[in-house]
Motif scaffolding. Structure first.
Motif, PDB file in Angstrom:
ATOM      1  N   LEU A   1       0.801  -1.228   0.000  1.00 43.86           N
ATOM      2  CA  LEU A   1       0.000   0.000   0.000  1.00 43.86           C
ATOM      3  C   LEU A   1       0.836   1.282   0.000  1.00 43.86           C
ATOM      4  O   LEU A   1       0.440   2.265  -0.633  1.00 43.86           O
ATOM      5  CB  LEU A   1      -0.968   0.002   1.189  1.00 43.86           C
ATOM      6  N   PRO A   2       1.992   1.332   0.709  1.00 39.57           N
ATOM      7  CA  PRO A   2       2.801   2.556   0.656  1.00 39.57           C
ATOM      8  C   PRO A   2       3.247   2.933  -0.754  1.00 39.57           C
ATOM      9  O   PRO A   2       3.495   4.114  -1.027  1.00 39.57           O
ATOM     10  CB  PRO A   2       4.017   2.208   1.539  1.00 39.57           C
ATOM     11  N   ILE A   3       3.331   1.966  -1.645  1.00 40.96           N
ATOM     12  CA  ILE A   3       3.742   2.241  -3.025  1.00 40.96           C
ATOM     13  C   ILE A   3       2.715   3.132  -3.714  1.00 40.96           C
ATOM     14  O   ILE A   3       3.063   3.949  -4.575  1.00 40.96           O
ATOM     15  CB  ILE A   3       3.928   0.915  -3.805  1.00 40.96           C
ATOM     16  N   ILE A   4       1.443   2.997  -3.321  1.00 39.12           N
ATOM     17  CA  ILE A   4       0.409   3.842  -3.922  1.00 39.12           C
ATOM     18  C   ILE A   4       0.023   4.993  -2.989  1.00 39.12           C
ATOM     19  O   ILE A   4      -1.023   5.611  -3.139  1.00 39.12           O
ATOM     20  CB  ILE A   4      -0.840   3.013  -4.292  1.00 39.12           C
ATOM     21  N   GLY A   5       0.889   5.255  -2.016  1.00 39.53           N
ATOM     22  CA  GLY A   5       0.728   6.424  -1.155  1.00 39.53           C
ATOM     23  C   GLY A   5      -0.060   6.228   0.115  1.00 39.53           C
ATOM     24  O   GLY A   5      -0.353   7.186   0.829  1.00 39.53           O
ATOM     25  N   ILE A   6      -0.437   4.979   0.440  1.00 37.21           N
ATOM     26  CA  ILE A   6      -1.184   4.711   1.673  1.00 37.21           C
ATOM     27  C   ILE A   6      -0.225   4.112   2.694  1.00 37.21           C
ATOM     28  O   ILE A   6       0.159   2.947   2.594  1.00 37.21           O
ATOM     29  CB  ILE A   6      -2.361   3.745   1.420  1.00 37.21           C
ATOM     30  N   ARG A   7       0.177   4.922   3.659  1.00 38.16           N
ATOM     31  CA  ARG A   7       1.144   4.476   4.661  1.00 38.16           C
ATOM     32  C   ARG A   7       0.501   4.388   6.039  1.00 38.16           C
ATOM     33  O   ARG A   7      -0.360   5.195   6.373  1.00 38.16           O
ATOM     34  CB  ARG A   7       2.341   5.435   4.705  1.00 38.16           C
ATOM     35  N   MET A   8       0.921   3.412   6.795  1.00 37.81           N
ATOM     36  CA  MET A   8       0.416   3.245   8.156  1.00 37.81           C
ATOM     37  C   MET A   8       1.482   2.592   9.008  1.00 37.81           C
ATOM     38  O   MET A   8       2.435   1.994   8.494  1.00 37.81           O
ATOM     39  CB  MET A   8      -0.870   2.413   8.149  1.00 37.81           C
ATOM     40  N   THR A   9       1.316   2.714  10.313  1.00 39.04           N
ATOM     41  CA  THR A   9       2.276   2.105  11.225  1.00 39.04           C
ATOM     42  C   THR A   9       2.138   0.584  11.180  1.00 39.04           C
ATOM     43  O   THR A   9       1.125   0.045  10.724  1.00 39.04           O
ATOM     44  CB  THR A   9       2.036   2.578  12.664  1.00 39.04           C
ATOM     45  N   ALA A  10       3.162  -0.091  11.699  1.00 41.62           N
ATOM     46  CA  ALA A  10       3.112  -1.553  11.744  1.00 41.62           C
ATOM     47  C   ALA A  10       1.940  -2.031  12.590  1.00 41.62           C
ATOM     48  O   ALA A  10       1.267  -3.010  12.242  1.00 41.62           O
ATOM     49  CB  ALA A  10       4.434  -2.103  12.296  1.00 41.62           C
ATOM     50  N   MET A  11       1.666  -1.348  13.694  1.00 39.02           N
ATOM     51  CA  MET A  11       0.551  -1.749  14.550  1.00 39.02           C
ATOM     52  C   MET A  11      -0.775  -1.589  13.828  1.00 39.02           C
ATOM     53  O   MET A  11      -1.643  -2.479  13.875  1.00 39.02           O
ATOM     54  CB  MET A  11       0.546  -0.963  15.852  1.00 39.02           C
ATOM     55  N   MET A  12      -0.947  -0.486  13.135  1.00 36.95           N
ATOM     56  CA  MET A  12      -2.190  -0.263  12.406  1.00 36.95           C
ATOM     57  C   MET A  12      -2.363  -1.300  11.303  1.00 36.95           C
ATOM     58  O   MET A  12      -3.462  -1.837  11.102  1.00 36.95           O
ATOM     59  CB  MET A  12      -2.203   1.146  11.799  1.00 36.95           C
ATOM     60  N   ALA A  13      -1.284  -1.608  10.611  1.00 37.91           N
ATOM     61  CA  ALA A  13      -1.342  -2.624   9.549  1.00 37.91           C
ATOM     62  C   ALA A  13      -1.726  -3.981  10.125  1.00 37.91           C
ATOM     63  O   ALA A  13      -2.538  -4.710   9.543  1.00 37.91           O
ATOM     64  CB  ALA A  13       0.006  -2.718   8.838  1.00 37.91           C
ATOM     65  N   GLY A  14      -1.153  -4.319  11.273  1.00 37.26           N
ATOM     66  CA  GLY A  14      -1.473  -5.582  11.911  1.00 37.26           C
ATOM     67  C   GLY A  14      -2.930  -5.663  12.335  1.00 37.26           C
ATOM     68  O   GLY A  14      -3.597  -6.681  12.122  1.00 37.26           O
ATOM     69  N   ILE A  15      -3.441  -4.588  12.925  1.00 35.11           N
ATOM     70  CA  ILE A  15      -4.833  -4.554  13.366  1.00 35.11           C
ATOM     71  C   ILE A  15      -5.783  -4.681  12.179  1.00 35.11           C
ATOM     72  O   ILE A  15      -6.750  -5.462  12.215  1.00 35.11           O
ATOM     73  CB  ILE A  15      -5.125  -3.252  14.143  1.00 35.11           C
ATOM     74  N   ILE A  16      -5.506  -3.936  11.116  1.00 34.24           N
ATOM     75  CA  ILE A  16      -6.386  -3.962   9.940  1.00 34.24           C
ATOM     76  C   ILE A  16      -6.361  -5.332   9.263  1.00 34.24           C
ATOM     77  O   ILE A  16      -7.410  -5.879   8.903  1.00 34.24           O
ATOM     78  CB  ILE A  16      -5.984  -2.852   8.951  1.00 34.24           C
ATOM     79  N   ALA A  17      -5.165  -5.896   9.095  1.00 30.11           N
ATOM     80  CA  ALA A  17      -5.054  -7.206   8.435  1.00 30.11           C
ATOM     81  C   ALA A  17      -5.800  -8.283   9.224  1.00 30.11           C
ATOM     82  O   ALA A  17      -6.590  -9.051   8.667  1.00 30.11           O
ATOM     83  CB  ALA A  17      -3.591  -7.595   8.269  1.00 30.11           C
ATOM     84  N   LEU A  18      -5.570  -8.327  10.523  1.00 33.66           N
ATOM     85  CA  LEU A  18      -6.229  -9.329  11.360  1.00 33.66           C
ATOM     86  C   LEU A  18      -7.734  -9.080  11.450  1.00 33.66           C
ATOM     87  O   LEU A  18      -8.531 -10.019  11.446  1.00 33.66           O
ATOM     88  CB  LEU A  18      -5.613  -9.347  12.756  1.00 33.66           C
TER      89      LEU A  18
END
Length: 214
Positions: free
Chosen positions: A73-90
């Motif tokens: 997602l950061p490649i298309i400009g959507i960046r988030m913290t590792a914690m946020m990514a983990g919460i969203i994925a799970l």
């Protein structure tokens, strides 16, 4: 290192694990109902979107989903913290499976209940909230209990995106001490001690809600 020292070193990652698990379970719970109702919707577009979401998530690996959210997602400009990514994925992953629990429980309510509520002139909203959903929710509880345990266990994957959870701490300590058996035995016990009250809690709620029903 002594067992006590290893335990305290591991517990430095406990807060991260519990934070990710709590918010991921909350997100999954909300998505379960939104998507579950979406799959039962009479509106074809909503039903189609809900179905696509469920099939894509269930048909791909949680690990790949986690990597895609954090690294792609950061490649298309959507960046988030590792914690946020983990919460969203799970949360997204759990929501897909949870929506099937919701959908299957609702359609498992005997048709006679709906027919009786129609005879009593209940509106569709009243039928769902007063008659169908209370009965379906009791049937959902065992599935939701299993789902929250699966999400808890899934938090171990966030160590792969450098989030300092329990598993990450275990790997770091193991690399420096090589006390593999002791470290991962303690880690297993910690996860069990977190999961046990979650399981008992769901069972307690289920017993309370079924009193007088059967």
């Amino acid at each position: 290192m002594s067992t006590i020292e290893l335990l305290f070193a591991l517990l430095k990652g406990l807060r991260v694990t519990l934070t990710v698990a709590f918010f991921a379970i909350a997100l999954a719970f909300v998505l379960s109902f939104v998507v579950g109702f979406g799959r039962l919707s009479k509106i074809k577009f909503i039903r189609a979107i809900s179905t696509i979401y469920v099939e894509v998530i269930r048909g791909t690996s949680l690990l790949v989903q986690l990597f895609w959210i954090y690294f792609a997602l950061p490649i298309i400009g959507i960046r988030m913290t590792a914690m946020m990514a983990g919460i969203i994925a799970l949360g997204l992953n759990g929501g897909a499976y949870g929506s099937e629990i919701v959908r299957s429980s609702i359609i498992s309510v005997p048709v006679g209940q709906t027919e009786a509520s129609i005879a009593l002139n209940f509106t569709p909203r009243q039928r769902m909230w007063r008659i169908i959903l209370p009965q379906a929710f009791v049937m959902m509880l065992p599935g939701f209990g299993n789902l929250q345990i699966e999400i808890l266990k899934g938090t171990a994957l966030v160590s792969l995106i450098t989030l300092g959870d329990l598993t990450y701490r275990a790997n770091v300590i193991n690399a420096s001490t090589m006390e593999t058996t002791k470290i991962f035995t303690i880690l297993l016990l910690i996860y069990f001690l977190i999961a046990w009250p979650m399981t008992r809690g769901i069972e307690w709620i289920e017993k309370k809600l079924t009193v007088g029903r059967y």
